[in-house]
Write an enzyme that holds these catalytic residues in place. Structure first.
Site, PDB file in Angstrom:
ATOM      1  N   GLU A 168       0.821  -1.210   0.000  1.00  0.00           N
ATOM      2  CA  GLU A 168       0.000   0.000   0.000  1.00  0.00           C
ATOM      3  C   GLU A 168       0.861   1.270   0.000  1.00  0.00           C
ATOM      4  OE1 GLU A 168      -4.259  -0.627   1.790  1.00  0.00           O
ATOM      5  OE2 GLU A 168      -3.262   0.859   3.025  1.00  0.00           O
ATOM      6  N   HIS A 215       7.630 -26.864  -1.170  1.00  0.00           N
ATOM      7  CA  HIS A 215       6.955 -27.960  -1.865  1.00  0.00           C
ATOM      8  C   HIS A 215       5.785 -27.442  -2.694  1.00  0.00           C
ATOM      9  CE1 HIS A 215       9.178 -31.171   0.334  1.00  0.00           C
ATOM     10  NE2 HIS A 215       9.420 -30.123   1.104  1.00  0.00           N
ATOM     11  N   LYS A 229     -13.950   0.848  -3.351  1.00  0.00           N
ATOM     12  CA  LYS A 229     -14.932   1.352  -2.377  1.00  0.00           C
ATOM     13  C   LYS A 229     -16.051   2.093  -3.110  1.00  0.00           C
ATOM     14  CE  LYS A 229     -11.983   2.259   1.610  1.00  0.00           C
ATOM     15  NZ  LYS A 229     -11.405   3.330   2.415  1.00  0.00           N
TER      16      LYS A 229
HETATM   17  O1  PA5 Z   1      -2.991   1.703   5.928  1.00  0.00           O
HETATM   18  C1  PA5 Z   1      -4.081   2.233   5.801  1.00  0.00           C
HETATM   19  O2  PA5 Z   1      -4.233   3.472   5.912  1.00  0.00           O
HETATM   20  C2  PA5 Z   1      -5.316   1.425   5.493  1.00  0.00           C
HETATM   21  O3  PA5 Z   1      -5.001   0.086   5.321  1.00  0.00           O
HETATM   22  C3  PA5 Z   1      -6.318   1.553   6.636  1.00  0.00           C
HETATM   23  O4  PA5 Z   1      -5.729   1.104   7.829  1.00  0.00           O
HETATM   24  C4  PA5 Z   1      -7.583   0.742   6.353  1.00  0.00           C
HETATM   25  O5  PA5 Z   1      -8.135   1.123   5.124  1.00  0.00           O
HETATM   26  C5  PA5 Z   1      -8.609   0.935   7.468  1.00  0.00           C
HETATM   27  O6  PA5 Z   1      -8.939   2.276   7.595  1.00  0.00           O
HETATM   28  P1  PA5 Z   1      -9.666   2.819   8.890  1.00  0.00           P
HETATM   29  O7  PA5 Z   1      -8.776   2.618  10.044  1.00  0.00           O
HETATM   30  O8  PA5 Z   1      -9.922   4.258   8.590  1.00  0.00           O
HETATM   31  O9  PA5 Z   1     -10.951   2.034   9.032  1.00  0.00           O
END
Ligand code: PA5
Length: 444
Positions: free
Chosen positions: A286, A307, A421
């Site tokens: 990410e 394996h 989303k």
């Molecule tokens: O690293 C990030 O910012 C994302 O993976 C968030 O943690 C994830 O989308 C969850 O978001 P939130 O904590 O706002 O529910």
């Protein structure tokens, strides 16, 4: 102490190439520390280990003690992405893998919710919740993420119906933005205890805040030792020196990517680290996978996956490099015993620790893969415990930020996550998404 061994990359890169990338990574460290880079408003994690106080940690103990006193034996941690992966990874690493089957209890069981939208998962989870003495930690920085919101509505209603709203409030702790968001508002209205996620720390860099530390404290992990490990490696990774392991790792992975090694496989030789790899994949995936760039983060547990994926790594397209987590000492013992018949031909291993076999597998695999054109980076820790895990967490966070800066992207945003989303909201009929819904319906 965490150590980085990059000698397994020597056949693939020259010293002068490496030096060039090290210079870029050192500049990236300056950029990070001076808070002048892209996304610098989300770099609060950089100083976190040094800044976390005993008073902060004590607050997590208070929740754990309160729930223990109430007889809570199941805690459902509700969150997704950075709001659950770190705690999941640490609790898995520190838990006896057969704890449930052994029936041994020295604290509540911790399970996770809000990280998927599988109806079966929630029906199954509620089977457990109905039978146990339950508390919930709901974690969402934005306070509006659909998956945890769906799970939390289910859990909240169950708690309120079962215990009444007053006691339900004592059994719910919300970890969210300090001032805004639906979860913050709900917590205020319903009287939940809350912990803030600092505004300058994004989800995937938040494991050493309440996001990770509260679930870990409730699960009985030694969070002080974890922070001590993180503090120790922070001092080392803050040094603008060439031998700073975060600088070296960030430099090397960028160099390897520019040579066509587009996939990094994080390899553990201990299944307790399987979830750690999930946290690591999110951190790097990410943070770096954007603007058409990034190394694809993959993972494997060896020898299990030798394996399965082992064939591809040894013989397939030469696009993979490996980062191996080496654990120097096993905390438990298991030996191959002498057998009078030797029908399985294993007596040559009589008296040998299984960990020695594992270590020979690691060394043998490393050499076989290097010979086959797979660069190898090895990150070693002394053992799997909170202190060493704290080092790993901070090391990878720091290296990830530097690496992303070297490749020229903002490590701290995730614009790509919005696409699914928006489509999901449109298809579910969320108000405000009518136009998108129409476009999508024409395509399905
Ligand atoms: O690293 C990030 O910012 C994302 O993976 C968030 O943690 C994830 O989308 C969850 O978001 P939130 O904590 O706002 O529910």
């Amino acid at each position: 102490m965490l150590k980085l061994d990059i000698s397994g990359c020597e056949p693939f890169v020259t010293v002068s190439e490496f030096d060039e990338y090290v210079s870029a990574a050192r500049k990236a460290l300056q950029t990070l520390d001076s808070k002048t880079g892209r996304g610098s408003e989300f770099t609060g994690w950089n100083e976190l280990p040094e800044e976390t106080t005993e008073a902060d940690l004590h607050l997590y103990d208070l929740i754990a003690a309160d729930w223990a006193q109430m007889g809570v034996d199941l805690v459902v941690v509700t969150g997704i992405g950075g709001s659950y992966l770190g705690a999941h990874a640490m609790i898995e690493a520190m838990s006896h893998p057969f704890r449930a089957l052994l029936g041994e209890k020295n604290g509540p069981d911790v399970v996770f919710a809000g990280h998927n939208l599988s109806e079966e998962y929630y029906a199954d989870l509620m089977d457990l919740v109905r039978k146990r003495d339950v508390a919930v930690i709901v974690i969402s920085k934005s306070g509006t993420t659909t998956e945890p919101a769906v799970a939390f509505r289910m859990l909240r209603r169950h708690l309120e119906q079962r215990y009444g709203s007053g006691e339900a409030a004592r059994r719910i702790v919300a970890v969210t933005d300090p001032v805004k968001g639906a979860l913050r508002d709900m917590a205020a209205a319903k009287g939940y205890r809350t912990f803030p996620i600092p505004p300058d720390i994004g989800g995937r860099f938040s494991v050493l805040t309440a996001v990770g530390l509260l679930p870990m404290a409730v699960a009985g992990l030694d969070i002080r030792s974890m922070m001590e490990g993180a503090r120790h490696i922070q001092r080392i990774c803050d040094e603008p020196e060439r031998d700073n392991p975060a600088i070296r790792y960030a430099a090397l992975r960028n160099l390897l990517r520019d040579k066509g090694f587009d996939i990094e496989m994080l390899v553990a030789f201990n299944p307790r680290l399987r979830e750690f790899a999930e946290w690591w994949k999110q951190l790097f995936g990410e943070s770096e996978g954007k603007e058409g760039k990034g190394i694809f983060p993959a993972s494997a547990v060896f020898t299990t996956d030798l394996h399965s994926l082992g064939q591809y790594i040894q013989d397939g397209a030469r696009i993979i490099f490996e980062t191996v987590l080496q654990v120097a000492n096993s905390r438990r013992e298991a030996f191959v015993e002498e057998d009078a018949d030797d029908a399985d031909g294993l007596n040559y291993l009589s008296g040998t620790a299984v960990d020695h076999c594992n270590e020979m597998a690691r060394i043998g695999t490393r050499l076989a893969h290097i010979d086959a054109g797979v660069p190898n980076i090895t990150v070693s820790i002394e053992q799997i415990d909170e202190y060493n895990l704290g080092q790993l967490i901070y090391f990878f966070e720091k290296a990830c930020a530097l690496s992303a800066y070297v490749s020229g992207v903002n490590p701290f945003d995730q614009p790509g996550v919005e696409a699914y989303k928006n489509n999901m909201f449109a298809l579910l009929g969320k108000p405000g998404y009518d136009e998108r819904a129409e476009e999508l319906r024409e395509r399905i």
